[in-house]
Write an enzyme that holds these catalytic residues in place. Structure first.
Site, PDB file in Angstrom:
ATOM      1  N   TRP A   1      -3.702  -1.680  -1.191  1.00 44.58           N
ATOM      2  CA  TRP A   1      -3.648  -2.899  -1.992  1.00 44.58           C
ATOM      3  C   TRP A   1      -4.056  -4.004  -1.039  1.00 44.58           C
ATOM      4  O   TRP A   1      -3.285  -4.452  -0.200  1.00 44.58           O
ATOM      5  CB  TRP A   1      -2.235  -3.145  -2.532  1.00 44.58           C
ATOM      6  CG  TRP A   1      -2.136  -4.401  -3.320  1.00 44.58           C
ATOM      7  CD1 TRP A   1      -1.641  -5.604  -2.928  1.00 44.58           C
ATOM      8  CD2 TRP A   1      -2.608  -4.601  -4.661  1.00 44.58           C
ATOM      9  NE1 TRP A   1      -1.751  -6.525  -3.931  1.00 44.58           N
ATOM     10  CE2 TRP A   1      -2.351  -5.947  -5.006  1.00 44.58           C
ATOM     11  CE3 TRP A   1      -3.200  -3.766  -5.602  1.00 44.58           C
ATOM     12  CZ2 TRP A   1      -2.679  -6.486  -6.244  1.00 44.58           C
ATOM     13  CZ3 TRP A   1      -3.525  -4.297  -6.840  1.00 44.58           C
ATOM     14  CH2 TRP A   1      -3.267  -5.630  -7.149  1.00 44.58           C
TER      15      TRP A   1
ATOM     16  N   LYS B   1      -4.371  -4.441 -19.410  1.00 45.96           N
ATOM     17  CA  LYS B   1      -3.891  -5.234 -18.278  1.00 45.96           C
ATOM     18  C   LYS B   1      -4.937  -6.256 -17.838  1.00 45.96           C
ATOM     19  O   LYS B   1      -4.617  -7.374 -17.445  1.00 45.96           O
ATOM     20  CB  LYS B   1      -3.526  -4.329 -17.107  1.00 45.96           C
ATOM     21  CG  LYS B   1      -2.963  -5.051 -15.897  1.00 45.96           C
ATOM     22  CD  LYS B   1      -1.676  -5.792 -16.245  1.00 45.96           C
ATOM     23  CE  LYS B   1      -1.139  -6.666 -15.143  1.00 45.96           C
ATOM     24  NZ  LYS B   1      -0.068  -7.549 -15.579  1.00 45.96           N
TER      25      LYS B   1
ATOM     26  N   ARG C   1       1.419   1.584  -5.893  1.00 44.92           N
ATOM     27  CA  ARG C   1       1.585   0.634  -4.792  1.00 44.92           C
ATOM     28  C   ARG C   1       0.260  -0.028  -4.422  1.00 44.92           C
ATOM     29  O   ARG C   1       0.235  -0.983  -3.640  1.00 44.92           O
ATOM     30  CB  ARG C   1       2.156   1.335  -3.552  1.00 44.92           C
ATOM     31  CG  ARG C   1       3.479   2.053  -3.785  1.00 44.92           C
ATOM     32  CD  ARG C   1       3.945   2.739  -2.523  1.00 44.92           C
ATOM     33  NE  ARG C   1       4.137   1.761  -1.477  1.00 44.92           N
ATOM     34  CZ  ARG C   1       5.247   1.032  -1.337  1.00 44.92           C
ATOM     35  NH1 ARG C   1       6.233   1.186  -2.196  1.00 44.92           N
ATOM     36  NH2 ARG C   1       5.353   0.137  -0.382  1.00 44.92           N
TER      37      ARG C   1
ATOM     38  N   HIS D   1       7.008 -33.325 -37.350  1.00 49.80           N
ATOM     39  CA  HIS D   1       5.647 -33.590 -37.852  1.00 49.80           C
ATOM     40  C   HIS D   1       5.093 -32.387 -38.612  1.00 49.80           C
ATOM     41  O   HIS D   1       3.904 -32.300 -38.878  1.00 49.80           O
ATOM     42  CB  HIS D   1       4.727 -33.971 -36.689  1.00 49.80           C
ATOM     43  CG  HIS D   1       5.219 -35.176 -35.947  1.00 49.80           C
ATOM     44  ND1 HIS D   1       5.209 -36.440 -36.477  1.00 49.80           N
ATOM     45  CD2 HIS D   1       5.788 -35.273 -34.720  1.00 49.80           C
ATOM     46  CE1 HIS D   1       5.737 -37.292 -35.601  1.00 49.80           C
ATOM     47  NE2 HIS D   1       6.106 -36.617 -34.539  1.00 49.80           N
TER      48      HIS D   1
ATOM     49  N   LYS E   1       5.303 -13.721 -24.118  1.00 43.66           N
ATOM     50  CA  LYS E   1       5.975 -12.496 -23.652  1.00 43.66           C
ATOM     51  C   LYS E   1       6.610 -11.770 -24.836  1.00 43.66           C
ATOM     52  O   LYS E   1       6.494 -10.564 -24.985  1.00 43.66           O
ATOM     53  CB  LYS E   1       7.051 -12.833 -22.598  1.00 43.66           C
ATOM     54  CG  LYS E   1       6.469 -13.168 -21.216  1.00 43.66           C
ATOM     55  CD  LYS E   1       6.036 -11.979 -20.467  1.00 43.66           C
ATOM     56  CE  LYS E   1       4.554 -11.832 -20.133  1.00 43.66           C
ATOM     57  NZ  LYS E   1       3.656 -12.888 -20.091  1.00 43.66           N
TER      58      LYS E   1
ATOM     59  N   CYS F   1       0.855  -1.188   0.000  1.00 42.45           N
ATOM     60  CA  CYS F   1       0.000   0.000   0.000  1.00 42.45           C
ATOM     61  C   CYS F   1       0.887   1.233   0.000  1.00 42.45           C
ATOM     62  O   CYS F   1       2.103   1.133   0.104  1.00 42.45           O
ATOM     63  CB  CYS F   1      -0.864   0.017   1.257  1.00 42.45           C
ATOM     64  SG  CYS F   1      -1.837  -1.451   1.480  1.00 42.45           S
TER      65      CYS F   1
ATOM     66  N   ASN G   1       1.060   0.083   6.086  1.00 43.95           N
ATOM     67  CA  ASN G   1       1.466  -0.683   4.902  1.00 43.95           C
ATOM     68  C   ASN G   1       2.219  -1.908   5.404  1.00 43.95           C
ATOM     69  O   ASN G   1       3.193  -1.783   6.147  1.00 43.95           O
ATOM     70  CB  ASN G   1       2.380   0.146   3.996  1.00 43.95           C
ATOM     71  CG  ASN G   1       3.000  -0.734   2.903  1.00 43.95           C
ATOM     72  OD1 ASN G   1       2.380  -1.671   2.424  1.00 43.95           O
ATOM     73  ND2 ASN G   1       4.256  -0.458   2.573  1.00 43.95           N
ATOM     74  N   GLY G   2       1.765  -3.089   5.034  1.00 46.86           N
ATOM     75  CA  GLY G   2       2.416  -4.320   5.496  1.00 46.86           C
ATOM     76  C   GLY G   2       1.369  -5.319   5.964  1.00 46.86           C
ATOM     77  O   GLY G   2       0.191  -5.205   5.608  1.00 46.86           O
TER      78      GLY G   2
ATOM     79  N   GLU H   1       3.834 -10.202 -27.108  1.00 48.62           N
ATOM     80  CA  GLU H   1       3.097  -9.030 -26.605  1.00 48.62           C
ATOM     81  C   GLU H   1       4.013  -7.823 -26.385  1.00 48.62           C
ATOM     82  O   GLU H   1       3.551  -6.683 -26.422  1.00 48.62           O
ATOM     83  CB  GLU H   1       2.303  -9.366 -25.355  1.00 48.62           C
ATOM     84  CG  GLU H   1       3.043  -9.870 -24.171  1.00 48.62           C
ATOM     85  CD  GLU H   1       2.079 -10.209 -23.026  1.00 48.62           C
ATOM     86  OE1 GLU H   1       1.080  -9.505 -22.842  1.00 48.62           O
ATOM     87  OE2 GLU H   1       2.345 -11.212 -22.333  1.00 48.62           O
TER      88      GLU H   1
ATOM     89  N   GLU I   1       4.896 -19.680 -22.638  1.00 50.80           N
ATOM     90  CA  GLU I   1       4.884 -18.399 -21.909  1.00 50.80           C
ATOM     91  C   GLU I   1       5.934 -17.439 -22.492  1.00 50.80           C
ATOM     92  O   GLU I   1       5.687 -16.255 -22.676  1.00 50.80           O
ATOM     93  CB  GLU I   1       5.130 -18.609 -20.412  1.00 50.80           C
ATOM     94  CG  GLU I   1       5.255 -17.352 -19.580  1.00 50.80           C
ATOM     95  CD  GLU I   1       4.111 -16.366 -19.696  1.00 50.80           C
ATOM     96  OE1 GLU I   1       4.298 -15.186 -19.331  1.00 50.80           O
ATOM     97  OE2 GLU I   1       3.033 -16.742 -20.221  1.00 50.80           O
TER      98      GLU I   1
END
Ligand code: AGP
Length: 609
Positions: free
Chosen positions: A74, A604, A27, A505, A486, A2, A100-101, A489, A482
């Site tokens: 967050w 996103k 954050r 093949h 990456k 946060c 925060n934490g 994109e 993956e």
């Protein structure tokens, strides 16, 4: 993660707090709030949603105060909501705090406050205990009350405190969460990060762990963990705010690639109890339920789907339960074998991807039990689930998912072990060995981050290719997919991933002189097979970059370039083999002048079908 900010001085705190929070939204941005001392009382204004929502609500009130604290959240404990937002105020309104934490022992403290002091809690957060603790210990000395409360708290915290009876004092404490103090003329500031105060001062005090800071508008005093006052030199800030939000990295994507060791640490270690077993706050699966299930479905999109592919192998290997993996946009229009004997696992960073959400709701209709692996607390996918595994990667701002992916992998390894434990199909000794192996991956990930110069060089040589292939066998196929995503994109290069055994093949027809092939060869039991696949493409003129575990020097005989990752159990290599691939996509995109954090045509979170 946060963002916190605090102000004490001659100006109106409201604008300064909101401006400061706007520099900390990277954050966390699911709710925001401020607390002010006005005319003898502490007033709190806090709302779910982006900071703008708070600004729109308080602006017309024309509030004015010379001391205040602010927070952008967050969520980790308690969904985003007005009541769970910070600041939290104590039971008699004497103390307001921001945090925060995570307070690890908040449940015990909460029970004590309820049993011993009859306190009624308003929110589901861990943070609220701090406000009540300080008021319980308050005897006309805020510093003493804060110190006594801190002595009872376990975990990570940066907190800011103001009190009704001491309106000329603000107190802040740091333990394993960032905290800085801004020193001004007849005013002082606290914040999680420097950008929040750069519009007002460039004189900063960097607060160390276990330090307590007492601020008035004219003075800042820092005390160490023994209560001794200490001197600290002012640090003069020379760089701009935008750079700071990225903590010195050029892009959020690169910052998030570097946050992966911490993501792995937080996702694993915060769920190991004193006996060395996993404890999952939001997972209620038990032996009886598990015995009822005859299959597991994993459904997701994009990078999350690739995590599901690795998850399938982990659950089948460690827990011995058959798993089907499907992409969400196909799942919901297929007639899947889903019923009340199915455990349906949804995977999503944002928790808002519509195809995944709709698939989850469809499976629920068919009677399945829903477990989700999610990064955003309180998101729609989480809210519609029976069991939730929160990945603690922190906010992921770069569109290309990196740290969320590796924490999703960690979640799957932990979940597979948990299912094996519940089933009773794994001996304690093997279970503990796997947890030890998982605990080593944080350091191996950190080691892997140190090879970026080598990847940068390969990217500089290869960025002009208009097609690049990725291949692997076993788990390496999943990471090949993956890695290819990456690259696509971020660089807009046409890239294909393939199971290496499939080459002859058909796909090998595409290989010609100079074709770049990235061959993942981290699986010891498939190593020889991969070496012969590399020989096949080399024979058609390909330029091969291989990824191998430390010690497999033989591969240098067949590949043009070799990227080594640390040696670890075959099953766990995806946690680190993906990192050089993330770097490769990043550096190729940079070479091609692309907007790395906001690639074209992408969002996103995809909240449309
Ligand atoms: C990955 O880098 C992309 N941003 C995209 O494929 C993403 O993984 C996909 O849209 C799923 O998003 P989610 O994890 O938020 O559900």
């Amino acid at each position: 993660m946060c963002g916190i900010v605090g102000y004490i001085g001659h100006r109106n705190a409201v604008d300064i707090l909101i401006d400061g929070l706007s520099k900390l939204e990277y954050r966390g941005y699911d709710s925001a709030g401020i607390a002010l001392y006005i005319a003898g009382d502490l007033e709190v204004y806090k709302y779910k949603g982006r900071l703008q929502n708070l600004a729109d609500k308080v602006e017309p009130l024309q509030l004015s105060a010379n001391i205040g604290i602010g927070h952008t959240r967050w969520a980790t404990h308690g969904e985003p909501s007005d009541v769970n937002a910070h600041p939290h105020i104590s039971y008699q309104g004497k103390v307001a705090i921001i945090h925060n934490g995570i307070i690890e022992n908040y449940a015990q403290l909460k029970d004590w406050l309820i049993d011993e002091h009859g306190i009624e809690f308003q929110s589901e957060t861990d943070t609220e205990v701090i406000a009540h603790l300080i008021e319980v210990f308050y005897e006309d000395d805020l510093l003493d009350a804060v110190n006594r409360a801190v002595r009872r708290m376990e975990g990570a915290y940066a907190i800011g405190v103001i009190a009704q009876e001491e309106p000329d004092t603000m107190i802040a404490v740091r333990k394993d969460s960032p905290l800085i103090v801004g020193v001004g003329d007849n005013e002082n500031f606290i914040a999680s990060d420097i950008p929040a105060i750069l519009n007002y001062t460039r004189d900063v005090l960097l607060i160390e762990n276990d330090e307590v800071v007492v601020l008035t508008k004219d003075e800042v005093q820092i005390y160490d963990s023994l209560g001794q006052e200490i001197e600290r030199d002012i640090y003069q800030v020379t760089w701009d705010a935008a750079a700071a939000e990225k903590e010195g990295y050029a892009h959020f994507t690169m910052k998030e690639i570097h946050e992966q060791p911490k993501g792995l640490h937080d996702t694993l270690h915060r769920r190991i109890d004193a006996e060395g077993n996993f404890k999952f706050e939001h997972i209620a699966l038990d032996k009886a339920m598990l015995e009822k299930f005859n299959r597991i479905y994993i459904v997701a999109c994009g990078t999350a789907y690739h995590a599901g592919l690795v998850g399938k192998r982990a659950i089948e290997k460690l827990a011995g339960i058959p798993v089907i993996v499907d992409i969400a946009s196909e799942f919901r229009y297929s007639e899947p074998f889903v019923d009340d004997k199915t455990l349906f696992i949804a995977v999503s960073q944002s928790g808002e991807t519509l195809d995944t959400l709709q698939s989850l709701r469809y499976a629920k209709q068919l009677g399945a039990r829903i477990l989700s692996i999610v990064n955003v607390v309180g998101s729609s996918v989480a809210r519609d689930s029976d069991d939730i595994f929160y990945t603690w990667a922190g906010p992921e701002i770069g569109v290309a998912s990196t740290k969320a992916f590796t924490t999703q992998l960690m979640a799957f390894y932990m979940l597979a072990l948990h299912l094996a434990k519940i089933k009773g199909s794994m001996k304690d000794e093997e279970y503990n060995q796997w947890i030890e192996k998982l605990a080593t991956m944080e350091q191996l990930a950190a080691d892997t981050l140190t090879i970026d110069a080598q990847i940068q060089k390969i990217a500089a040589e290869q960025f002009n290719n208009e097609s690049i292939f990725f291949m692997g066998r076993g788990l390496d196929v999943d990471i090949a997919f993956e890695s290819s995503l990456k690259l696509k994109e971020l660089s807009y290069i046409n890239s294909l991933a393939i199971a290496a055994g499939e080459l002859k093949h058909g796909t090998i027809a595409l290989i010609q002189e100079g074709t770049v092939v990235i061959a993942l060869a981290t699986q010891a039991h498939l190593y020889e097979k991969m070496v012969s696949n590399i020989r096949e493409v080399k024979a058609r003129g390909a330029y091969v970059v291989a990824i191998a575990q430390e010690g497999n020097r033989a591969i240098e005989d067949v590949a043009d370039d070799v990227i080594y990752i640390g040696a670890c159990d075959n099953l766990l290599t995806p946690l680190i083999s993906v990192i050089p691939m993330q770097y490769f996509a990043y550096y190729v995109a940079l070479q091609r002048g692309n907007d790395v954090d906001k690639p074209r045509n992408l969002a996103k979170s995809v909240t449309v079908e």
